[in-house]
Design a protein around this motif. Structure first.
Motif, PDB file in Angstrom:
ATOM      1  N   ASN A 108      47.649  52.416  54.986  1.00 36.66           N
ATOM      2  CA  ASN A 108      46.375  52.542  54.290  1.00 36.66           C
ATOM      3  C   ASN A 108      46.477  53.637  53.243  1.00 36.66           C
ATOM      4  OD1 ASN A 108      45.092  50.764  56.321  1.00 36.66           O
ATOM      5  ND2 ASN A 108      45.427  52.492  57.680  1.00 36.66           N
ATOM      6  N   PHE A 121      36.296  42.649  59.115  1.00 38.87           N
ATOM      7  CA  PHE A 121      36.180  43.507  57.937  1.00 38.87           C
ATOM      8  C   PHE A 121      34.763  43.433  57.384  1.00 38.87           C
ATOM      9  CE2 PHE A 121      37.462  39.343  56.533  1.00 38.87           C
ATOM     10  CZ  PHE A 121      36.905  39.131  55.279  1.00 38.87           C
ATOM     11  N   SER A 160      47.352  47.545  53.769  1.00 39.48           N
ATOM     12  CA  SER A 160      48.262  46.402  53.878  1.00 39.48           C
ATOM     13  C   SER A 160      48.843  46.332  55.283  1.00 39.48           C
ATOM     14  CB  SER A 160      49.393  46.511  52.846  1.00 39.48           C
ATOM     15  OG  SER A 160      50.135  47.705  53.057  1.00 39.48           O
ATOM     16  N   TYR A 179      44.434  44.270  51.676  1.00 39.26           N
ATOM     17  CA  TYR A 179      42.994  44.489  51.777  1.00 39.26           C
ATOM     18  C   TYR A 179      42.473  45.073  50.456  1.00 39.26           C
ATOM     19  CZ  TYR A 179      43.946  43.989  56.773  1.00 39.26           C
ATOM     20  OH  TYR A 179      44.356  43.514  58.007  1.00 39.26           O
ATOM     21  N   ILE A 193      40.462  39.832  51.712  1.00 37.64           N
ATOM     22  CA  ILE A 193      41.851  39.947  52.165  1.00 37.64           C
ATOM     23  C   ILE A 193      42.670  38.834  51.523  1.00 37.64           C
ATOM     24  CG2 ILE A 193      43.404  39.994  54.153  1.00 37.64           C
ATOM     25  CD1 ILE A 193      40.968  40.663  55.895  1.00 37.64           C
ATOM     26  N   TYR A 241      37.875  47.857  58.260  1.00 39.24           N
ATOM     27  CA  TYR A 241      38.560  46.704  58.862  1.00 39.24           C
ATOM     28  C   TYR A 241      39.279  47.148  60.120  1.00 39.24           C
ATOM     29  CZ  TYR A 241      42.753  48.338  56.300  1.00 39.24           C
ATOM     30  OH  TYR A 241      43.795  49.071  55.784  1.00 39.24           O
TER      31      TYR A 241
END
Length: 214
Positions: free
Chosen positions: A164, A136, A181, A208, A88, A119
């Motif tokens: 996502n 995650f 994000s 991510y 991340i 995550y």
């Protein structure tokens, strides 16, 4: 009375000429077929990263267990894989302030064709001690955790937008792929596929990433 024209007998030269043409045509057809067969054998499905296919039951469990949860899935993974990372990046007003991870799963011996990256966020504590914990990790096809980590994030009343990946995207070895994000300080609808500069320009952003290695 009509007369039928009688064809003269074929000479050995005529037979050879037609036979050579037939063999040439046959060879050309064989070459075309061979090329097609080799192309088909050499063709393999492209590696992709996408939202994982999970059942409604699994999705409901995730919704109960976490305020935000997402699972991405890398598919059609080549035999050349040796490991996979997930990490991340934390940005504030466009500046990278910290990096969490990576967590790494070793695939030098076992060669999976599918890997899941998970995550989720949990709100923990109360009052001044209230914070968000982000978990995650990497999960194999059997559901076993190959690598995982967690990080605490200060609680904020600022609105947060989480996006996502929504459609399959190509993924290649040694190239990070953005799968999600979480953006604070905006009420705009964000899309993970947008340019990184557009995602990190806001007050606070978590990106991510996953990466496959050979």
């Amino acid at each position: 009375m009509s007369l039928t024209k009688i064809q003269p007998p074929r000479t050995w030269y005529d037979i050879q000429k037609k036979g050579a043409f037939f063999l040439k045509t046959l060879r050309s057809a064989a070459v075309i077929c061979l090329i097609a067969m080799l192309s088909a054998c050499g063709h393999s499905k492209q590696m992709e990263i996408k939202a994982a296919d999970i059942s409604d039951l699994e999705k409901n469990r995730m919704d109960v267990a976490a305020s935000q949860a997402f699972t991405a899935e890398a598919v059609n993974i080549g035999e050349g894989i040796s490991s996979a990372d997930m990490y991340i990046e934390h940005y504030q007003k466009g500046k990278l302030v910290e990096r969490f991870g990576p967590v790494r799963a070793d695939y030098s011996e076992e060669k999976p064709d599918t890997i899941q990256f998970v995550y989720f966020e949990n709100e923990e504590g109360e009052g001044k001690n209230k914070h968000t914990t982000i978990h995650f990790g990497i999960v194999d096809k059997q559901g076993n955790i190959a690598a995982d980590s967690s990080v605490k994030r200060d609680d904020s009343t600022t609105q947060e937008m989480t996006q996502n990946i929504s459609s399959p995207e190509p993924i290649t070895f040694e190239k990070p792929a953005l799968i999600g994000s979480s953006i604070r300080g905006t009420d705009e609808t964000m899309h993970t596929s947008e340019h990184k500069k557009e995602l990190i320009k806001h007050q606070d952003a978590l990106l991510y990433y996953v990466e496959l290695h050979h």
